[in-house]
Design a protein around this motif. Structure first.
Motif, short mmCIF file in Angstrom:
data_model
loop_
_atom_site.label_atom_id
_atom_site.label_comp_id
_atom_site.label_asym_id
_atom_site.label_seq_id
_atom_site.Cartn_x
_atom_site.Cartn_y
_atom_site.Cartn_z
N UNK A 126 -10.68 5.15 5.17
CA UNK A 126 -11.19 5.01 6.53
C UNK A 126 -11.29 6.36 7.23
N UNK A 127 -10.35 7.27 6.95
CA UNK A 127 -10.44 8.61 7.56
C UNK A 127 -11.67 9.35 7.06
N UNK A 142 -8.89 -2.64 1.33
CA UNK A 142 -9.38 -1.41 1.94
C UNK A 142 -8.27 -0.40 2.20
N UNK A 143 -7.04 -0.87 2.35
CA UNK A 143 -5.93 0.06 2.64
C UNK A 143 -4.92 0.13 1.51
N UNK A 144 -5.02 -0.79 0.53
CA UNK A 144 -4.06 -0.81 -0.56
C UNK A 144 -4.38 0.21 -1.64
N UNK A 145 -3.33 0.72 -2.28
CA UNK A 145 -3.49 1.67 -3.37
C UNK A 145 -2.76 1.15 -4.60
N UNK A 146 -3.40 1.35 -5.75
CA UNK A 146 -2.81 0.98 -7.04
C UNK A 146 -2.34 -0.47 -7.05
N UNK A 147 -3.19 -1.35 -6.52
CA UNK A 147 -2.86 -2.79 -6.48
C UNK A 147 -3.28 -3.41 -7.80
N UNK A 148 -2.34 -3.78 -8.59
CA UNK A 148 -2.59 -4.33 -9.91
C UNK A 148 -1.98 -5.72 -10.05
N UNK A 177 -13.03 1.38 -1.93
CA UNK A 177 -14.30 1.72 -1.30
C UNK A 177 -15.23 0.51 -1.23
N UNK A 178 -15.15 -0.38 -2.22
CA UNK A 178 -15.96 -1.60 -2.18
C UNK A 178 -15.56 -2.47 -1.00
N UNK A 179 -14.26 -2.55 -0.73
CA UNK A 179 -13.79 -3.34 0.41
C UNK A 179 -14.20 -2.72 1.73
N UNK A 180 -14.11 -1.39 1.84
CA UNK A 180 -14.53 -0.70 3.06
C UNK A 180 -16.02 -0.93 3.30
N UNK A 181 -16.83 -0.79 2.25
CA UNK A 181 -18.27 -1.00 2.38
C UNK A 181 -18.58 -2.45 2.76
#
Length: 253
Positions: free
Chosen positions: A45-46, A25-31, A226-230
């Motif tokens: 989240x914001x 939910x907070x990570x970016x470009x996690x590959x 977004x899938x993790x946030x949902x």
């Protein structure tokens, strides 16, 4: 020592999925094969603070059907369970209550879709409510069937003998006795509707985007954040219900 190891293992098994969702939910470009995200951001989240946020709208679209179905199914199941108990062939009616679960939810939705279309409810919240009630109402009836035993009938008859009207007997005798089971049924039917995907997705024709539908949509779009946030939002109401019913769940027999 073994019991402590077992407790630690169970805690890890419980916490790890939520920890992974939190990182997603907070990570970016996690590959792959990176063990941790290279960057972190709270942008997803914001965005929840925005009035027109799709996830918050999905939360509302999930709460409305689940809450309505839980209330209607519990109330209806309470009356149906009483009627089944007093019928000439209660075992037959009880067996019929299992019929909605003989088919997968998606197949059941496909079978009732023509009737939903004829009622002009296809693609609407009303159509979803009808479909969910077809599953939740028998479930509530089966749960509440055990309440209407012989001694409950004797309590009702005793209350009537002592001068209670039928309404007073229901309000002051039957409902207080049934409240623990009614509360459990309310929670169970809420969760049944809350986590439903197959019926909702088919009957709404993709127009009623509940949180469960959004989770699968974001997964299909490979939008892990977004899938993790949902998914985390999807866990909030069940967690609140668990806390509210903690005393009942932990009560010793």
């Amino acid at each position: 020592m073994r019991s402590y190891l077992l407790i630690v293992l169970l805690l890890l098994l419980f916490v790890l999925p939520f920890g992974l969702l939190g990182l997603l939910a907070v990570g970016e470009q996690w590959r792959f094969p990176a063990a941790l995200p290279p960057a972190y951001s709270l942008e997803a989240w914001r965005s929840l603070l925005a009035a027109d946020n799709d996830l918050l709208l999905g939360l509302g679209r999930s709460l409305l059907p689940a809450g309505t179905v839980a209330a209607l199914a519990t109330a209806g199941g309470f009356g149906l369970a009483r009627a089944i108990t007093r019928s000439r062939h209660p075992a037959r009616w009880e067996a019929a209550s299992y019929l909605p679960y003989a088919l997968p939810p998606v197949l059941l939705a496909v079978l009732i879709q023509p009737f939903i279309i004829r009622l002009h409810l296809s693609g609407s919240v009303g159509g979803v409510l009808v479909g969910l009630l077809l599953v939740a109402l028998p479930f509530a009836t089966l749960l509440l069937r055990s309440f209407w035993s012989g001694h409950i009938t004797e309590y009702e008859q005793l209350a009537r003998t002592l001068g209670c009207t039928p309404r007073q007997a229901w309000r002051r005798v039957l409902l207080p006795l049934a409240w623990p089971l009614l509360r459990t049924t309310l929670v169970q039917t809420f969760l049944l509707s809350w986590f439903d995907f197959g019926l909702t997705n088919v009957l709404s024709v993709g127009k009623v985007r509940t949180l469960t539908v959004q989770v699968f949509t974001y997964v299909g779009e490979a939008n892990a954040q977004l899938a993790a946030v949902a998914a985390l939002l999807l866990v909030v109401p069940p967690a609140v219900l668990l806390l509210l019913n903690k005393s009942t769940l932990l009560r010793k027999p």
